[in-house]
Motif scaffolding. Sequence first.
Motif, PDB file in Angstrom:
ATOM      1  N   LYS A   1     -48.232  12.615 -60.808  1.00  0.00           N
ATOM      2  CA  LYS A   1     -47.062  13.010 -61.832  1.00  0.00           C
ATOM      3  C   LYS A   1     -47.269  11.859 -63.016  1.00  0.00           C
ATOM      4  O   LYS A   1     -47.134  12.142 -64.113  1.00  0.00           O
ATOM      5  CB  LYS A   1     -45.588  12.464 -61.176  1.00  0.00           C
ATOM      6  CG  LYS A   1     -45.124  13.528 -60.172  1.00  0.00           C
ATOM      7  CD  LYS A   1     -43.865  13.155 -59.607  1.00  0.00           C
ATOM      8  CE  LYS A   1     -43.424  14.356 -58.490  1.00  0.00           C
ATOM      9  NZ  LYS A   1     -42.127  14.049 -58.104  1.00  0.00           N
ATOM     10  N   LYS A   2     -47.919  10.569 -62.498  1.00  0.00           N
ATOM     11  CA  LYS A   2     -48.094   9.736 -63.479  1.00  0.00           C
ATOM     12  C   LYS A   2     -49.351  10.240 -64.361  1.00  0.00           C
ATOM     13  O   LYS A   2     -49.183  10.105 -65.640  1.00  0.00           O
ATOM     14  CB  LYS A   2     -48.642   8.274 -62.987  1.00  0.00           C
ATOM     15  CG  LYS A   2     -48.902   7.086 -63.849  1.00  0.00           C
ATOM     16  CD  LYS A   2     -49.203   6.079 -63.312  1.00  0.00           C
ATOM     17  CE  LYS A   2     -49.952   5.208 -64.195  1.00  0.00           C
ATOM     18  NZ  LYS A   2     -50.440   3.999 -63.504  1.00  0.00           N
ATOM     19  N   LEU A   3     -50.232  10.871 -64.097  1.00  0.00           N
ATOM     20  CA  LEU A   3     -51.523  11.396 -64.768  1.00  0.00           C
ATOM     21  C   LEU A   3     -50.865  12.603 -65.633  1.00  0.00           C
ATOM     22  O   LEU A   3     -51.393  12.674 -66.600  1.00  0.00           O
ATOM     23  CB  LEU A   3     -52.558  12.011 -63.787  1.00  0.00           C
ATOM     24  CG  LEU A   3     -53.358  10.788 -63.184  1.00  0.00           C
ATOM     25  CD1 LEU A   3     -54.268  11.183 -62.218  1.00  0.00           C
ATOM     26  CD2 LEU A   3     -54.092   9.883 -64.359  1.00  0.00           C
ATOM     27  N   GLN A   4     -50.033  13.396 -65.074  1.00  0.00           N
ATOM     28  CA  GLN A   4     -49.296  14.496 -65.696  1.00  0.00           C
ATOM     29  C   GLN A   4     -48.697  14.162 -66.873  1.00  0.00           C
ATOM     30  O   GLN A   4     -48.947  14.628 -68.136  1.00  0.00           O
ATOM     31  CB  GLN A   4     -48.624  15.421 -64.763  1.00  0.00           C
ATOM     32  CG  GLN A   4     -49.468  16.344 -64.219  1.00  0.00           C
ATOM     33  CD  GLN A   4     -48.693  16.982 -62.871  1.00  0.00           C
ATOM     34  OE1 GLN A   4     -47.133  16.549 -62.830  1.00  0.00           O
ATOM     35  NE2 GLN A   4     -49.161  17.897 -62.406  1.00  0.00           N
ATOM     36  N   MET A   5     -47.935  12.867 -66.929  1.00  0.00           N
ATOM     37  CA  MET A   5     -47.053  12.479 -67.932  1.00  0.00           C
ATOM     38  C   MET A   5     -47.992  11.877 -68.908  1.00  0.00           C
ATOM     39  O   MET A   5     -47.742  12.141 -70.138  1.00  0.00           O
ATOM     40  CB  MET A   5     -46.087  11.415 -67.432  1.00  0.00           C
ATOM     41  CG  MET A   5     -44.811  11.890 -66.851  1.00  0.00           C
ATOM     42  SD  MET A   5     -43.789  10.386 -66.130  1.00  0.00           S
ATOM     43  CE  MET A   5     -43.509  10.942 -64.964  1.00  0.00           C
ATOM     44  N   ARG A   6     -49.258  10.991 -68.480  1.00  0.00           N
ATOM     45  CA  ARG A   6     -50.027  10.410 -69.317  1.00  0.00           C
ATOM     46  C   ARG A   6     -50.764  11.607 -70.368  1.00  0.00           C
ATOM     47  O   ARG A   6     -50.769  11.342 -71.675  1.00  0.00           O
ATOM     48  CB  ARG A   6     -51.255   9.763 -68.816  1.00  0.00           C
ATOM     49  CG  ARG A   6     -51.948   9.009 -69.892  1.00  0.00           C
ATOM     50  CD  ARG A   6     -53.194   8.357 -69.129  1.00  0.00           C
ATOM     51  NE  ARG A   6     -54.027   9.607 -68.728  1.00  0.00           N
ATOM     52  CZ  ARG A   6     -54.889   9.522 -67.778  1.00  0.00           C
ATOM     53  NH1 ARG A   6     -55.244   8.356 -67.232  1.00  0.00           N
ATOM     54  NH2 ARG A   6     -55.740  10.649 -67.608  1.00  0.00           N
ATOM     55  N   ASP A   7     -50.914  12.867 -69.520  1.00  0.00           N
ATOM     56  CA  ASP A   7     -51.962  13.766 -70.163  1.00  0.00           C
ATOM     57  C   ASP A   7     -50.891  14.494 -71.279  1.00  0.00           C
ATOM     58  O   ASP A   7     -50.998  14.700 -72.558  1.00  0.00           O
ATOM     59  CB  ASP A   7     -52.074  14.801 -69.451  1.00  0.00           C
ATOM     60  CG  ASP A   7     -53.471  14.387 -68.691  1.00  0.00           C
ATOM     61  OD1 ASP A   7     -54.076  13.306 -68.962  1.00  0.00           O
ATOM     62  OD2 ASP A   7     -53.637  14.861 -67.534  1.00  0.00           O
ATOM     63  N   GLU A   8     -49.455  14.532 -71.092  1.00  0.00           N
ATOM     64  CA  GLU A   8     -48.594  15.236 -71.942  1.00  0.00           C
ATOM     65  C   GLU A   8     -48.136  14.166 -72.947  1.00  0.00           C
ATOM     66  O   GLU A   8     -48.232  14.701 -74.322  1.00  0.00           O
ATOM     67  CB  GLU A   8     -47.143  15.435 -71.189  1.00  0.00           C
ATOM     68  CG  GLU A   8     -46.263  16.325 -72.062  1.00  0.00           C
ATOM     69  CD  GLU A   8     -44.945  16.711 -71.410  1.00  0.00           C
ATOM     70  OE1 GLU A   8     -43.749  17.083 -72.078  1.00  0.00           O
ATOM     71  OE2 GLU A   8     -44.825  16.594 -70.108  1.00  0.00           O
ATOM     72  N   ILE A   9     -48.327  12.879 -72.997  1.00  0.00           N
ATOM     73  CA  ILE A   9     -47.958  11.952 -73.789  1.00  0.00           C
ATOM     74  C   ILE A   9     -49.200  12.095 -75.020  1.00  0.00           C
ATOM     75  O   ILE A   9     -48.949  12.170 -76.092  1.00  0.00           O
ATOM     76  CB  ILE A   9     -47.839  10.519 -73.450  1.00  0.00           C
ATOM     77  CG1 ILE A   9     -46.697  10.388 -72.550  1.00  0.00           C
ATOM     78  CG2 ILE A   9     -48.199   9.627 -74.479  1.00  0.00           C
ATOM     79  CD1 ILE A   9     -46.709   9.046 -71.891  1.00  0.00           C
ATOM     80  N   GLU A  10     -50.361  12.080 -74.342  1.00  0.00           N
ATOM     81  CA  GLU A  10     -51.544  12.137 -75.176  1.00  0.00           C
ATOM     82  C   GLU A  10     -51.680  13.666 -76.007  1.00  0.00           C
ATOM     83  O   GLU A  10     -52.045  13.567 -77.043  1.00  0.00           O
ATOM     84  CB  GLU A  10     -52.876  12.085 -74.427  1.00  0.00           C
ATOM     85  CG  GLU A  10     -52.924  10.936 -73.891  1.00  0.00           C
ATOM     86  CD  GLU A  10     -52.898   9.531 -74.765  1.00  0.00           C
ATOM     87  OE1 GLU A  10     -53.853   9.853 -75.814  1.00  0.00           O
ATOM     88  OE2 GLU A  10     -52.538   8.626 -74.438  1.00  0.00           O
TER      89      GLU A  10
END
Length: 56
Positions: free
Chosen positions: A41-50
């Motif tokens: 979930k953390k990686l998905q959020m980071r990808d969406e932020i980017e």
Amino acid sequence: MSLDARIQELQRKHDELDKEIEQAFTHPSIDDLDLADMKRKKLQMRDEIEQLKAAS
């Protein structure tokens, strides 16, 4: 919700999840699957932020 507000909200949630993951490492009873799910979930959020930052 504006794009900047969405980015800020995602960043806040990402930071909270990061703290939860750090705390989970201190508890030996944490389930590996739960930990992997939090990391995902953390990686998905980071990808969406980017992606949102790139779009702005």
